[in-house]
Design a protein around this motif. Structure first.
Motif, short mmCIF file in Angstrom:
data_model
loop_
_atom_site.label_atom_id
_atom_site.label_comp_id
_atom_site.label_asym_id
_atom_site.label_seq_id
_atom_site.Cartn_x
_atom_site.Cartn_y
_atom_site.Cartn_z
N LYS A 113 11.70 126.12 79.62
CA LYS A 113 10.60 126.66 78.75
C LYS A 113 10.69 125.90 77.31
O LYS A 113 9.97 125.40 76.69
CB LYS A 113 10.90 128.05 78.15
N SER A 114 12.05 125.72 76.80
CA SER A 114 12.38 124.85 75.66
C SER A 114 11.96 123.50 75.92
O SER A 114 11.21 122.73 75.14
CB SER A 114 13.72 124.99 75.23
N ARG A 115 12.20 122.78 76.94
CA ARG A 115 11.66 121.47 77.24
C ARG A 115 10.10 121.22 77.08
O ARG A 115 9.72 120.12 76.61
CB ARG A 115 12.19 120.87 78.54
N HIS A 116 9.43 122.06 77.78
CA HIS A 116 8.18 122.33 77.44
C HIS A 116 7.66 122.37 76.01
O HIS A 116 6.72 121.53 75.88
CB HIS A 116 7.50 123.51 78.55
N PHE A 117 8.23 123.28 75.52
CA PHE A 117 7.87 123.35 74.08
C PHE A 117 8.11 122.26 73.24
O PHE A 117 7.17 121.57 72.63
CB PHE A 117 8.73 124.39 73.40
N TYR A 118 9.41 121.50 73.31
CA TYR A 118 9.41 120.37 72.71
C TYR A 118 8.71 119.05 72.92
O TYR A 118 8.15 118.17 72.16
CB TYR A 118 11.05 119.85 72.51
N CYS A 119 8.41 118.92 74.55
CA CYS A 119 7.74 117.80 75.15
C CYS A 119 6.23 117.94 74.96
O CYS A 119 5.49 117.13 74.39
CB CYS A 119 8.24 117.51 76.25
N GLU A 120 5.85 119.20 75.37
CA GLU A 120 4.34 119.19 75.55
C GLU A 120 3.62 119.79 74.53
O GLU A 120 2.47 119.34 74.18
CB GLU A 120 4.05 120.15 77.01
#
Length: 135
Positions: free
Chosen positions: A19-26
């Protein structure tokens, strides 16, 4: 005298790594440079870049304790990102269901800013670098 060159990176431990990887990247637009699963630590580590510069280490750790963010607690207060147009940045976050606090004006610099949170409640800030009209 110690001659520091720059901040090398900021480390963030996420409760939900994907979820955090999605937030920071996407959502915020960081580039995923490298991603490693460290079996011995049961931990993911991602290296994220902003504008081509390595800036954030995003980690996952099993059973990481929660960190107090609000009310104001001692320690790192927030992470701020410079934006050219604050209103556009806020509108973009809204399309991803990220709510921002009302815009405030820095009484020292006269610049506009707002706060919002990452998926774990880490306080983040957009600070208007430009004039507000895209310049």
């Amino acid at each position: 005298m110690l001659n520091l060159n720059r901040i090398h990176h900021i480390a963030i431990i996420a409760s939900d790594y994907l979820k955090s990887r999605h937030f920071y990247c996407e959502v915020l637009g960081f580039q995923l440079l490298n991603e490693t699963y460290r079996v011995e630590r049961q931990s993911w580590k991602a290296d994220l870049a902003l504008c081509g510069e390595y800036v954030i280490e995003l980690f996952s750790f099993p059973n990481a304790p929660p960190r107090m963010s609000y009310p104001e607690a001692c320690g790192l207060r927030h992470l701020a990102f410079a934006v050219e147009n604050l209103e556009q940045a806020i509108a973009f976050l809204k399309t991803h269901h990220v709510e921002c606090e009302p815009i405030r004006i820095d009484s020292i610099t006269d610049k506009a800013f707002t706060f919002f949170s990452d998926p774990d409640g880490l306080p983040l800030e957009f600070y208007q670098d430009g004039t507000g009209d895209g310049e």
